[in-house]
Design a protein around this motif. Structure first.
Motif, short mmCIF file in Angstrom:
data_model
loop_
_atom_site.label_atom_id
_atom_site.label_comp_id
_atom_site.label_asym_id
_atom_site.label_seq_id
_atom_site.Cartn_x
_atom_site.Cartn_y
_atom_site.Cartn_z
N GLU A 80 35.81 45.38 54.88
CA GLU A 80 34.77 46.15 54.20
C GLU A 80 35.27 46.90 52.97
O GLU A 80 34.46 47.45 52.21
N LYS A 81 36.59 46.88 52.74
CA LYS A 81 37.13 47.63 51.61
C LYS A 81 37.69 46.75 50.50
O LYS A 81 37.72 47.16 49.33
N LYS A 82 38.12 45.52 50.85
CA LYS A 82 38.78 44.71 49.83
C LYS A 82 38.73 43.22 50.17
O LYS A 82 38.46 42.83 51.31
N VAL A 83 38.99 42.40 49.13
CA VAL A 83 39.16 40.96 49.29
C VAL A 83 40.51 40.60 48.70
O VAL A 83 40.79 40.93 47.54
N THR A 84 41.35 39.94 49.50
CA THR A 84 42.66 39.52 49.02
C THR A 84 42.73 38.01 48.93
O THR A 84 42.36 37.31 49.87
N LYS A 85 43.16 37.52 47.77
CA LYS A 85 43.35 36.08 47.54
C LYS A 85 44.84 35.80 47.57
O LYS A 85 45.62 36.37 46.80
N ARG A 100 51.51 33.77 45.67
CA ARG A 100 50.86 34.68 44.72
C ARG A 100 49.70 35.35 45.42
O ARG A 100 48.97 34.73 46.19
N GLN A 101 49.49 36.64 45.18
CA GLN A 101 48.39 37.35 45.80
C GLN A 101 47.69 38.27 44.81
O GLN A 101 48.28 38.76 43.86
N GLU A 102 46.38 38.45 45.05
CA GLU A 102 45.56 39.29 44.19
C GLU A 102 44.53 39.99 45.06
O GLU A 102 43.84 39.34 45.85
N THR A 103 44.46 41.30 44.96
CA THR A 103 43.53 42.08 45.77
C THR A 103 42.47 42.72 44.89
O THR A 103 42.79 43.34 43.87
N LYS A 104 41.21 42.54 45.29
CA LYS A 104 40.09 43.15 44.58
C LYS A 104 39.37 44.10 45.53
O LYS A 104 39.02 43.70 46.64
N ARG A 105 39.18 45.33 45.08
CA ARG A 105 38.54 46.34 45.92
C ARG A 105 37.12 46.62 45.45
O ARG A 105 36.83 46.58 44.26
#
Length: 517
Positions: A499-504, A511-516
């Motif tokens: 419910e707080k973020k999406v991590t790719k 490689r990782q990328e987090t969108k909040r």
């Protein structure tokens, strides 16, 4: 009510190949209901919208073939309403109106999914006419015409594309015209031709126009299901195993310049295409009992009488009962000892709707978070589908019988066995069984469902990957993308959502990328 009388004016073939001789309908006593295409000024508008719809799909097809993918609207964009919420300042009147529209969408989505294998009613929602744009708006902010126009995009099924064209014909070619009609306070006897009024003149003071359209389950979904049933296939939100169809009614009120939309989703097992066509043929002379699905889908009926989806299901139930020589109620066989009670059916649906309030609030919050995070709409669709299934699994774990309506009998039995293990004290065994049952259960089904290449990941198989393991928290949704490659060129993308973020995360290049949100 479409009253059943002692005059066999209409007959329908029975399954045994005989014609029913039971009394059915005295047409002269039925409400004045006519086809939209029998009204000159509507027929011209509808034909024009039909041509426009087909040309728009072809134009978008050319754009897609030319690589202009971003210029083509998504067939169904799960974040479109959420993006409109975020266009306004939080707490403003526009923000709250769009947020309420989003919540209405999610509530309906849940109702569809929770009653996948049973009938369900979707209560009236108000949409107001705007004379400047000529469109109707939900919650004063969401343009229904624009949403319908965005559905005019190629999707791989010519039958489905034609359905989207007819939705445009319904919205732009019919409802816009009626909207302008009622806004001009011109609702009078001229709406329906004199020669089609039989012997019941329309009340000159009548302020409401009612329309009905019945949409059948498409053949492409039925054929896909019958040729190779796939538990992970949501079939675009259709329910081919039940051949479910939708009765859509709109009431246009000239006193408020508004329309009120309500729908009934019904199983087509007993109320088949022939039965529906027979019912429509009573009022639309272009339709007969052997009309095709396309002809039935294209038929739209108007009346100034008080007729809605509940009147139509009574008529269809009666025709199906006579055809099959058994009592049919809400599209299903009426259990022995029970009586047909449509008011009680309506009340039970209202109770179910209220029971989903908390889930609707949570799902609305999740969708808004996805929109804030900037995640791709296709990915968001898969996450939403997984989230809905998670809510369903959670409820079925406590009440296994619910799975018979959401999933199937096998899933219900699996959850019941898990509950029995829990009651015997085997908590570990119960939880492991629930995980297995949930994994095997069919995908959540609702309008626009389809995970776009995203597959659920068993989190227990990811323990060897310490980097990814550190990203996953209890209760997270974990999905693997089987279609789109990472920037490294390999297909290893995994999404982790809460419910707080999406991590790719890419399992190939790490490689990782987090969108909040």
């Amino acid at each position: 009510m479409l009253e059943i009388l002692e005059n066999p004016e209409v007959v329908i073939e029975a399954d045994v190949g005989q014609v029913s001789t039971e009394p059915l309908f005295d047409i002269t006593q039925l409400p004045v209901i006519v086809s939209a295409d029998s009204i000159d000024w509507l027929r011209e508008s509808r034909n024009q919208a039909r041509q426009e719809g087909r040309e728009t799909i072809e134009f978008n097809r050319v754009l897609r073939q030319a690589g202009e993918q971003t210029e083509v609207p998504r067939f169904v964009d799960p974040l479109s309403t959420a993006h409109q919420v975020l266009e306004h300042q939080e707490g403003s009147e526009q923000y709250n109106s769009c947020l309420e529209a989003l919540r209405l969408d999610t509530h309906r989505l849940l109702s569809e999914a929770y009653r996948r294998l049973n009938w369900e009613w979707f209560p009236k929602s108000r949409q107001d006419y705007d004379s400047e744009t000529g469109d109707f708006f939900s919650n004063n902010e969401i343009n229904i015409g624009e949403l319908t126009f965005n559905g005019l995009t190629p999707n791989g099924h010519s039958e489905e594309e034609e359905r989207r064209v007819e939705e445009w014909v319904e919205e732009a070619g019919t409802y816009r015209k009626i909207g302008a009609f009622i806004a001009a306070e011109a609702v009078d006897v001229d709406l329906l031709p004199i020669d089609q009024q039989i012997d019941q003149p329309i009340d000159q003071d009548q302020s409401v126009i009612n329309t009905t359209r019945i949409s059948l389950c498409p053949d492409w979904a039925i054929e896909e299901y019958q040729s190779a049933p796939d538990q992970t296939n949501s079939y675009g939100g259709y329910v081919p195993e039940k051949e479910k169809f939708m009765i859509r009614s709109l009431a246009f009120d000239s006193k408020t310049n508004s329309r009120y939309e309500s729908q009934l989703a019904i199983s087509g097992e007993y109320i088949d295409t022939e039965t529906i066509a027979t019912a429509i043929s009573i009022f639309d002379e272009t339709i007969s009992s052997d009309s095709s699905k396309k002809e039935v889908n294209n038929s739209l009926l108007l009346t100034s009488s008080e007729v809605d989806e509940w009147d139509w299901i009574e008529l269809l139930d009666e025709l199906a009962s006579q055809k099959h020589n058994i009592e049919i109620f809400m599209g299903e066989v009426l259990p022995e000892g029970q009586e047909k009670n449509y008011q009680e059916a309506k009340r039970s649906s209202e109770d179910r709707y209220q029971a989903l309030e908390d889930h609707a609030d949570q799902l609305t919050s999740d969708i808004l978070m996805l929109a804030k995070s900037g995640v791709d709409s296709e990915v968001a669709g898969g996450i939403i589908e997984a989230k809905v299934k998670g809510l369903m699994v959670e409820d079925c774990s406590a009440r296994p019988a619910m799975a018979r309506e959401m999933f199937n009998e096998q899933t219900a039995l699996g959850f019941q066995r898990a509950l029995s293990l829990e009651q015997l004290g085997d908590i570990t065994g119960a939880n492991l069984l629930r995980i297995d049952v949930a994994e095997q259960a069919p995908a959540a089904s609702f309008c626009g469902a389809g995970s776009c290449g995203l597959e659920n990941v068993d989190k227990s198989t990811l323990n060897s990957d310490s980097n990814l393991g550190d990203l996953i928290e209890s209760g997270d949704i974990v999905l693997k993308d089987t279609e789109r490659p990472c920037s490294c060129g390999k297909k290893g993308i995994i999404y982790v959502f809460n419910e707080k973020k999406v991590t790719k995360y890419c399992s190939e290049c790490e490689r990782q990328e987090t969108k909040r949100g």
